[in-house]
Scaffold this motif. Structure first.
Motif, mmCIF file in Angstrom:
data_model
loop_
_atom_site.group_PDB
_atom_site.id
_atom_site.type_symbol
_atom_site.label_atom_id
_atom_site.label_comp_id
_atom_site.label_asym_id
_atom_site.label_seq_id
_atom_site.Cartn_x
_atom_site.Cartn_y
_atom_site.Cartn_z
ATOM 1 N N ASP A 258 26.556 -10.120 20.647
ATOM 2 C CA ASP A 258 27.187 -9.649 21.870
ATOM 3 C C ASP A 258 27.178 -8.142 21.982
ATOM 4 O O ASP A 258 27.796 -7.562 22.849
ATOM 5 N N SER A 259 26.465 -7.466 21.094
ATOM 6 C CA SER A 259 26.572 -6.012 21.053
ATOM 7 C C SER A 259 25.999 -5.347 22.278
ATOM 8 O O SER A 259 26.500 -4.352 22.752
ATOM 9 N N GLY A 260 24.893 -5.847 22.790
ATOM 10 C CA GLY A 260 24.315 -5.258 23.982
ATOM 11 C C GLY A 260 23.807 -3.857 23.773
ATOM 12 O O GLY A 260 23.705 -3.079 24.713
ATOM 13 N N SER A 261 23.487 -3.453 22.563
ATOM 14 C CA SER A 261 22.961 -2.114 22.316
ATOM 15 C C SER A 261 21.701 -2.215 21.496
ATOM 16 O O SER A 261 21.399 -3.244 20.922
ATOM 17 N N ARG A 262 20.934 -1.117 21.461
ATOM 18 C CA ARG A 262 19.750 -1.101 20.634
ATOM 19 C C ARG A 262 19.655 0.248 19.948
ATOM 20 O O ARG A 262 20.287 1.207 20.309
ATOM 21 N N SER A 263 18.849 0.268 18.962
ATOM 22 C CA SER A 263 18.444 1.426 18.219
ATOM 23 C C SER A 263 18.465 1.045 16.775
ATOM 24 O O SER A 263 19.242 0.228 16.350
ATOM 25 N N TYR B 64 31.867 -0.776 20.449
ATOM 26 C CA TYR B 64 31.423 -1.421 21.675
ATOM 27 C C TYR B 64 32.558 -1.485 22.694
ATOM 28 O O TYR B 64 33.664 -1.916 22.386
ATOM 29 N N SER B 65 32.248 -1.066 23.918
ATOM 30 C CA SER B 65 33.245 -1.078 24.989
ATOM 31 C C SER B 65 32.626 -1.665 26.255
ATOM 32 O O SER B 65 31.411 -1.885 26.323
ATOM 33 N N ARG B 66 33.477 -1.888 27.243
ATOM 34 C CA ARG B 66 32.970 -2.410 28.509
ATOM 35 C C ARG B 66 33.905 -2.038 29.647
ATOM 36 O O ARG B 66 35.109 -1.807 29.444
ATOM 37 N N LEU B 67 33.332 -1.966 30.831
ATOM 38 C CA LEU B 67 34.096 -1.825 32.064
ATOM 39 C C LEU B 67 33.964 -3.149 32.795
ATOM 40 O O LEU B 67 32.873 -3.512 33.258
ATOM 41 N N PRO B 68 35.031 -3.946 32.886
ATOM 42 C CA PRO B 68 34.925 -5.286 33.474
ATOM 43 C C PRO B 68 34.445 -5.240 34.925
ATOM 44 O O PRO B 68 34.631 -4.249 35.639
ATOM 45 N N ARG C 284 28.419 -2.332 30.120
ATOM 46 C CA ARG C 284 28.595 -2.401 28.676
ATOM 47 C C ARG C 284 28.122 -1.100 28.038
ATOM 48 O O ARG C 284 27.109 -0.535 28.440
ATOM 49 N N THR C 285 28.871 -0.647 27.059
ATOM 50 C CA THR C 285 28.532 0.603 26.379
ATOM 51 C C THR C 285 28.602 0.416 24.865
ATOM 52 O O THR C 285 29.282 -0.485 24.367
ATOM 53 N N ALA C 286 27.906 1.274 24.157
ATOM 54 C CA ALA C 286 27.992 1.332 22.701
ATOM 55 C C ALA C 286 27.826 2.781 22.274
ATOM 56 O O ALA C 286 26.897 3.459 22.711
ATOM 57 N N ALA C 287 28.735 3.256 21.460
ATOM 58 C CA ALA C 287 28.689 4.627 20.946
ATOM 59 C C ALA C 287 28.438 4.574 19.444
ATOM 60 O O ALA C 287 29.118 3.838 18.727
ATOM 61 N N THR C 288 27.472 5.351 18.981
ATOM 62 C CA THR C 288 27.080 5.336 17.570
ATOM 63 C C THR C 288 27.072 6.742 16.994
ATOM 64 O O THR C 288 26.576 7.671 17.620
ATOM 65 N N VAL D 272 24.441 2.940 27.788
ATOM 66 C CA VAL D 272 25.168 2.323 28.897
ATOM 67 C C VAL D 272 24.232 1.319 29.543
ATOM 68 O O VAL D 272 23.108 1.657 29.908
ATOM 69 N N GLU D 273 24.713 0.077 29.695
ATOM 70 C CA GLU D 273 23.889 -1.012 30.210
ATOM 71 C C GLU D 273 24.628 -1.757 31.306
ATOM 72 O O GLU D 273 25.846 -1.923 31.239
ATOM 73 N N GLY D 274 23.856 -2.249 32.276
ATOM 74 C CA GLY D 274 24.438 -3.126 33.270
ATOM 75 C C GLY D 274 24.997 -2.381 34.465
ATOM 76 O O GLY D 274 24.471 -1.365 34.897
ATOM 77 N N GLY D 275 26.087 -2.903 34.981
ATOM 78 C CA GLY D 275 26.746 -2.241 36.096
ATOM 79 C C GLY D 275 26.061 -2.438 37.428
ATOM 80 O O GLY D 275 25.792 -1.456 38.131
ATOM 81 N N GLU D 276 25.743 -3.696 37.801
ATOM 82 C CA GLU D 276 25.143 -3.934 39.105
ATOM 83 C C GLU D 276 26.059 -3.378 40.191
ATOM 84 O O GLU D 276 27.268 -3.615 40.210
ATOM 85 N N GLY D 277 25.487 -2.565 41.062
ATOM 86 C CA GLY D 277 26.269 -1.941 42.118
ATOM 87 C C GLY D 277 26.652 -0.510 41.827
ATOM 88 O O GLY D 277 27.101 0.212 42.725
#
Length: 287
Positions: free
Chosen positions: A48-53, A145-149, A158-162, A253-258
């Motif tokens: 469910d991480s939704g991040s890469r690297s 891992y964080s998210r803005l609903p 969806r966000t991920a900070a590393t 930062v991923e997603g955020g349709e709109g």
């Protein structure tokens, strides 16, 4: 300053800037040490991480260069304050890595919230990400891992900070170069079983280039993110990574349709800037 660098790199990566370098151009590799190096820094440990690297595959440093310049003169790590043990590294990682409050109002933790600091993602020759143990040149790497609903007619973000701590600045520099090479080698990448990024463009700037006046190196990647959990349409994918001495900071930062891409970049830049400030406070030479 990070916001300025991100916007300048955004224009260059979109073909609107003045830089002549194209996607995949490398940051300065001066002083880098490929032996035992770690590479791309963002870690993740769940489906469910939704991040890469992750680490590269030991390839040679890319030959193209963009914005090669001197190290950031405003930051000099104090050797006495650099972590040497696992416990010291974990303390630094947990003090610096951004959580939901780093992005702006409304963000919350995802579950699970933190990666395993001993994990290290690797991009295979098949352009699929896998987990391995930390390489010898890396003291530790932590992702939160964080998210803005979703709400008000807009999709979930969806966000991920590393934050990754390398044993030397040279190894961290090598990581930045290989991150750019990975986007050139694999413009389409498989993150998880149902998550993909495609059409990656990447561009980097050493200190003093493309508005970068805050870090030794800055890297920006942009592409499309496809995740059926967030809808059928492809959404934005933006990756920002900076280096201060032996420490790399990355936010995806991923997603955020709109949402406009500028909105995502602003949230990303806010988190990166806050982490830069914390690294300077924790490790900078006292004046």
């Amino acid at each position: 300053m990070v916001v300025c660098a991100s916007l300048a790199l955004l224009a260059a990566c979109s073909g609107e800037g003045e830089s002549g370098a194209g996607p995949g151009a490398a940051t300065s590799a001066a002083g880098s040490d490929p032996a035992g190096s770690g590479t791309t820094s963002a870690g993740s440990d769940t489906a469910d991480s939704g991040s890469r690297s992750g680490t590269g595959t030991g390839t040679a440093a890319p030959t193209g260069q963009l914005g090669a310049g001197p190290a950031d003169p405003s930051f000099r790590a104090d050797p006495a304050r650099l972590p040497e043990t696992r416990s010291q590294t974990l303390r630094l990682l947990r003090a610096v890595t951004a959580g939901p409050d780093g992005y702006g109002p409304g963000y919350e933790r995802r579950t699970p919230y933190e990666s395993d600091p001993a994990d290290w993602p690797v991009l295979g020759t098949d352009c699929v990400w896998r987990q391995e143990s930390l390489p010898a040149g890396v003291l530790g790497s932590l992702t939160r891992y964080s998210r803005l609903p979703a709400g008000a007619g807009k999709g979930e973000v969806r966000t991920a900070a590393t934050v990754t701590v390398h044993r030397t600045a040279g190894r961290a520099d090598w990581e930045m170069a290989e991150t750019l090479e990975e986007a050139l080698r694999c413009p389409d990448q498989q993150l998880r079983a149902t998550e993909r990024i495609s059409g990656l463009n990447s561009i980097g700037a050493g200190y003093g280039a493309n508005g970068n006046t805050s870090a030794d190196d800055v890297l920006l990647e942009m592409g499309k993110y496809l995740n059926p959990d967030l809808g059928e349409k492809a959404t934005s994918y933006v990756w920002d990574q900076v280096r201060l001495g032996p420490v790399t900071i990355a936010v995806v930062v991923e997603g955020g349709e709109g949402y406009a891409q500028g909105d995502l970049l602003a949230a990303q830049a806010r988190a990166v800037a806050a982490m830069e400030t914390k690294v300077r406070s924790e490790l900078g030479a006292r004046k």
